[in-house]
Design an enzyme around this catalytic site. Structure first.
Site, PDB file in Angstrom:
ATOM      1  N   ILE A  62       0.912  -1.084   0.015  1.00 40.33           N
ATOM      2  CA  ILE A  62      -0.172  -0.085   0.263  1.00 40.33           C
ATOM      3  C   ILE A  62       0.425   1.367  -0.027  1.00 40.33           C
ATOM      4  O   ILE A  62       0.565   2.465   1.317  1.00 40.33           O
ATOM      5  CB  ILE A  62      -0.499  -0.759   1.737  1.00 40.33           C
ATOM      6  CG1 ILE A  62      -1.421  -1.456   1.641  1.00 40.33           C
ATOM      7  CG2 ILE A  62      -2.158   1.212   1.471  1.00 40.33           C
ATOM      8  CD1 ILE A  62      -2.622  -1.503   1.995  1.00 40.33           C
ATOM      9  N   PRO A  63       1.842   1.099  -1.641  1.00 42.16           N
ATOM     10  CA  PRO A  63       2.006   2.805  -1.558  1.00 42.16           C
ATOM     11  C   PRO A  63       2.144   4.353  -0.732  1.00 42.16           C
ATOM     12  O   PRO A  63       0.624   4.282  -2.098  1.00 42.16           O
ATOM     13  CB  PRO A  63       2.795   2.620  -2.728  1.00 42.16           C
ATOM     14  CG  PRO A  63       2.793   1.984  -3.465  1.00 42.16           C
ATOM     15  CD  PRO A  63       1.457   1.098  -2.466  1.00 42.16           C
ATOM     16  N   HIS A  64       1.949   5.550  -0.683  1.00 41.05           N
ATOM     17  CA  HIS A  64       1.004   5.508   0.155  1.00 41.05           C
ATOM     18  C   HIS A  64       2.235   7.362  -0.185  1.00 41.05           C
ATOM     19  O   HIS A  64       2.933   7.551   0.346  1.00 41.05           O
ATOM     20  CB  HIS A  64       0.344   6.387   0.735  1.00 41.05           C
ATOM     21  CG  HIS A  64       0.897   5.448   1.921  1.00 41.05           C
ATOM     22  ND1 HIS A  64       1.494   4.570   2.383  1.00 41.05           N
ATOM     23  CD2 HIS A  64       1.296   6.385   2.686  1.00 41.05           C
ATOM     24  CE1 HIS A  64       1.468   4.623   3.656  1.00 41.05           C
ATOM     25  NE2 HIS A  64       2.206   5.521   4.357  1.00 41.05           N
ATOM     26  N   GLY A  65       1.533   8.520  -0.523  1.00 34.62           N
ATOM     27  CA  GLY A  65       2.067   9.432   0.220  1.00 34.62           C
ATOM     28  C   GLY A  65       1.197  11.407  -0.163  1.00 34.62           C
ATOM     29  O   GLY A  65      -0.025  10.866  -0.592  1.00 34.62           O
TER      30      GLY A  65
END
Length: 152
Positions: A62-65
């Protein structure tokens, strides 16, 4: 999920040989959806990965930014053609990626979205169905069916 993801935000069969390549492809799709520059999206995701992997285990990442200029939280989902090494906490390769991009000032909204995605992808039956789906429409239906049935 209905507010996070659209049918166009689904990549049903992503071909990527590495974590970096997967993030680049997803950043490209996110740029199309958000109007943000692809490089800015990619850099934010890479920066987050440097803090610690977003590979949460069981083949899921769950990559996020956070990005300036976004009005709301955006999601992009990819089902990988072949699992890739994502430096996951359980050291298993990843084949399901749900990327989240939030406005720079989004505090609670960003965390709520992460929690919702995490809850959904903790369901082994949902993940099994996602892995068996080959069309973006089928994947979109799986990702949004719980909320759609709750709203009915």
């Amino acid at each position: 999920m209905l507010d996070l993801i659209t049918p166009h935000a689904i990549i049903a069969t992503l071909r990527a040989g590495s974590k970096k390549q997967a993030l680049q492809e997803m950043a490209r799709r996110a740029a199309d959806l958000t109007g943000q520059h692809e490089r800015a999206v990619f850099d934010v995701l890479l920066e987050r990965e440097r803090l610690g992997t977003t590979g949460v285990g069981h083949g899921i990442a769950i990559p996020h930014g956070k990005l300036p200029g976004l009005e709301r939280v955006h999601g992009v989902f990819a089902r990988l053609e072949r699992p890739i090494d994502f430096d996951a906490i359980d050291e298993q390769p990843v084949d399901l990626i749900f990327m989240l991009l939030a406005p720079e000032q989004a505090g609670a909204d960003h965390l709520k979205a992460l929690a919702r995605v995490s809850r959904l992808l903790r369901d082994a039956a949902v993940c099994e169905k996602l892995r068996g789906s080959e069309s973006a429409d089928a994947i979109y239906a799986l990702l949004t069916q719980q909320e759609a049935s709750n709203a009915a």
